[in-house]
Design a protein around this motif. Structure first.
Motif, PDB file in Angstrom:
ATOM      1  N   GLY A  67       0.280  -1.253   5.427  1.00 27.19           N
ATOM      2  CA  GLY A  67      -0.587  -2.425   5.405  1.00 27.19           C
ATOM      3  C   GLY A  67      -0.365  -3.426   4.306  1.00 27.19           C
ATOM      4  O   GLY A  67      -1.128  -4.386   4.180  1.00 27.19           O
ATOM      5  N   GLY A  68       0.663  -3.236   3.456  1.00 35.22           N
ATOM      6  CA  GLY A  68       0.960  -4.240   2.455  1.00 35.22           C
ATOM      7  C   GLY A  68       0.904  -3.742   1.028  1.00 35.22           C
ATOM      8  O   GLY A  68       0.776  -2.545   0.751  1.00 35.22           O
ATOM      9  N   ARG A  69       1.003  -4.691   0.110  1.00 33.17           N
ATOM     10  CA  ARG A  69       1.123  -4.364  -1.307  1.00 33.17           C
ATOM     11  C   ARG A  69      -0.098  -3.647  -1.873  1.00 33.17           C
ATOM     12  O   ARG A  69       0.020  -2.664  -2.612  1.00 33.17           O
ATOM     13  CB  ARG A  69       1.382  -5.631  -2.121  1.00 33.17           C
ATOM     14  CG  ARG A  69       2.805  -6.148  -2.025  1.00 33.17           C
ATOM     15  CD  ARG A  69       3.015  -7.292  -2.987  1.00 33.17           C
ATOM     16  NE  ARG A  69       4.435  -7.636  -3.101  1.00 33.17           N
ATOM     17  CZ  ARG A  69       4.901  -8.514  -3.979  1.00 33.17           C
ATOM     18  NH1 ARG A  69       4.069  -9.129  -4.800  1.00 33.17           N
ATOM     19  NH2 ARG A  69       6.184  -8.781  -4.029  1.00 33.17           N
ATOM     20  N   LYS A  70      -1.294  -4.149  -1.583  1.00 36.31           N
ATOM     21  CA  LYS A  70      -2.501  -3.536  -2.163  1.00 36.31           C
ATOM     22  C   LYS A  70      -2.701  -2.097  -1.694  1.00 36.31           C
ATOM     23  O   LYS A  70      -2.933  -1.200  -2.517  1.00 36.31           O
ATOM     24  CB  LYS A  70      -3.720  -4.398  -1.854  1.00 36.31           C
ATOM     25  CG  LYS A  70      -3.770  -5.692  -2.650  1.00 36.31           C
ATOM     26  CD  LYS A  70      -5.045  -6.476  -2.369  1.00 36.31           C
ATOM     27  CE  LYS A  70      -5.091  -7.758  -3.192  1.00 36.31           C
ATOM     28  NZ  LYS A  70      -6.312  -8.558  -2.906  1.00 36.31           N
ATOM     29  N   PRO A  71      -2.639  -1.827  -0.368  1.00 32.22           N
ATOM     30  CA  PRO A  71      -2.757  -0.425   0.052  1.00 32.22           C
ATOM     31  C   PRO A  71      -1.648   0.456  -0.524  1.00 32.22           C
ATOM     32  O   PRO A  71      -1.893   1.628  -0.845  1.00 32.22           O
ATOM     33  CB  PRO A  71      -2.661  -0.510   1.582  1.00 32.22           C
ATOM     34  CG  PRO A  71      -3.075  -1.908   1.920  1.00 32.22           C
ATOM     35  CD  PRO A  71      -2.594  -2.747   0.785  1.00 32.22           C
ATOM     36  N   TYR A  72      -0.454  -0.120  -0.662  1.00 28.44           N
ATOM     37  CA  TYR A  72       0.667   0.633  -1.225  1.00 28.44           C
ATOM     38  C   TYR A  72       0.380   1.006  -2.674  1.00 28.44           C
ATOM     39  O   TYR A  72       0.550   2.163  -3.091  1.00 28.44           O
ATOM     40  CB  TYR A  72       1.930  -0.222  -1.127  1.00 28.44           C
ATOM     41  CG  TYR A  72       3.237   0.512  -1.286  1.00 28.44           C
ATOM     42  CD1 TYR A  72       3.320   1.903  -1.247  1.00 28.44           C
ATOM     43  CD2 TYR A  72       4.427  -0.197  -1.466  1.00 28.44           C
ATOM     44  CE1 TYR A  72       4.526   2.557  -1.373  1.00 28.44           C
ATOM     45  CE2 TYR A  72       5.645   0.444  -1.598  1.00 28.44           C
ATOM     46  CZ  TYR A  72       5.694   1.822  -1.555  1.00 28.44           C
ATOM     47  OH  TYR A  72       6.896   2.467  -1.688  1.00 28.44           O
ATOM     48  N   LEU A  73      -0.086   0.026  -3.470  1.00 26.72           N
ATOM     49  CA  LEU A  73      -0.405   0.287  -4.864  1.00 26.72           C
ATOM     50  C   LEU A  73      -1.522   1.314  -4.996  1.00 26.72           C
ATOM     51  O   LEU A  73      -1.451   2.230  -5.827  1.00 26.72           O
ATOM     52  CB  LEU A  73      -0.803  -1.012  -5.565  1.00 26.72           C
ATOM     53  CG  LEU A  73      -1.155  -0.901  -7.060  1.00 26.72           C
ATOM     54  CD1 LEU A  73       0.022  -0.350  -7.849  1.00 26.72           C
ATOM     55  CD2 LEU A  73      -1.575  -2.267  -7.602  1.00 26.72           C
TER      56      LEU A  73
END
Length: 278
Positions: A158-164
């Motif tokens: 789902g993108g950078r924030k969920p990844y982080l």
């Protein structure tokens, strides 16, 4: 008929199968026969999707050479061209960028728009859409905030924030996150490193052990993507984990929302281009 091109990392071939199966506008599929296509067409065969093979990208006619369609054919659907690139390009980001840009220059003459299934990949593809904006509509993988995803794992969750947030949840314990295609290409990926650096398999293993221990890598997470076109990967994953003493655990949360959204964004760009040109 609109010609839509996909230039993709081989790692994301399952997502392309998914897109093909879920877009009724796609009327025909052409796969570039470049040596990186075999597994992809096997999956198309398994799901009962027909396709044709182009022996090389240059065998596909340029848009300017195609017969002009009459009004009855306008909006008749999508002709999809899929061009898989080799996994080993990730070994050197500059080589990856040079190859992708060179291929896009060729592809832009043959497609009304190109879906680039890559992330930043070493921070070398961050300007690709702008660099080709006057040549051909190109859409790279971006998250809902408009940021280019770091890699295919970020795209899948789902993108950078969920990844982080996911990485933070590991509390400093180094963790590889593998999709089914990651699992399937473990040996292939490390063979690229072995061949290009002139090392033996034993030397690669020792070098990796040193790096993994220094970075505190201890686990491998099997990310459930919801796609099951890549099968029988358990043996490869277990061999990898056993070699480096890693724990294996399952991880939920993978989905195709970014792939769907960016695909639709490209289709919208193509429609806008055609409307402006009319």
């Amino acid at each position: 008929m609109t010609v839509l091109g996909i230039l993709n990392c081989k790692m994301l071939q399952d997502e392309i199968v998914y897109l093909i199966l879920n877009d009724p506008e796609i009327k025909d599929v052409t796969v570039v026969e470049n040596g990186e296509h075999h597994e992809f067409i096997r999956k198309l065969d398994e799901v009962g999707k027909t396709y044709s093979l182009a022996p090389m990208i240059h065998s596909i006619p340029d848009l300017s050479d195609r017969e002009k369609q009459n009004d009855a054919d306008a909006g008749a659907g999508i002709s999809l061209i899929v061009w898989n690139l080799e996994l080993g390009l990730h070994e050197k980001p500059k080589i990856l960028k040079d190859e992708v840009y060179r291929d896009l220059e060729i592809f832009a003459k043959k497609a009304d728009g190109i879906y680039l299934l890559y992330g930043l990949c070493g921070n070398v593809l961050g300007h690709v859409e702008d660099d080709f904006k006057d040549i051909c509509p190109i859409v790279i993988l971006r998250d809902p905030e408009g940021e280019i995803v770091d890699d295919c794992i970020a795209a899948t969750i789902g993108g950078r924030k969920p990844y982080l947030n996911l990485l933070k949840s590991f509390h400093g314990v180094g963790t590889f996150i593998f999709t089914p295609m990651y699992e399937d290409t473990i040996d292939e990926f490390f063979n690229y490193a072995k061949d290009r650096r002139g090392l033996t398999e034993e030397q690669i293993v020792e070098m990796n052990k040193f790096m993994f221990e220094a970075s505190n890598y201890k686990r491998v997470a099997r990310l459930e993507t919801g796609l099951h076109y890549t099968k029988d990967t358990e043996t490869k994953l277990k061999r990898f984990a056993d070699t480096y003493g890693f724990e294996i655990f399952d991880l939920d949360g993978g989905h195709q929302q970014i792939f769907d959204d960016c695909y639709q964004k490209l289709k919208d760009k193509i429609i806008q281009k055609e409307t402006t040109a009319a």
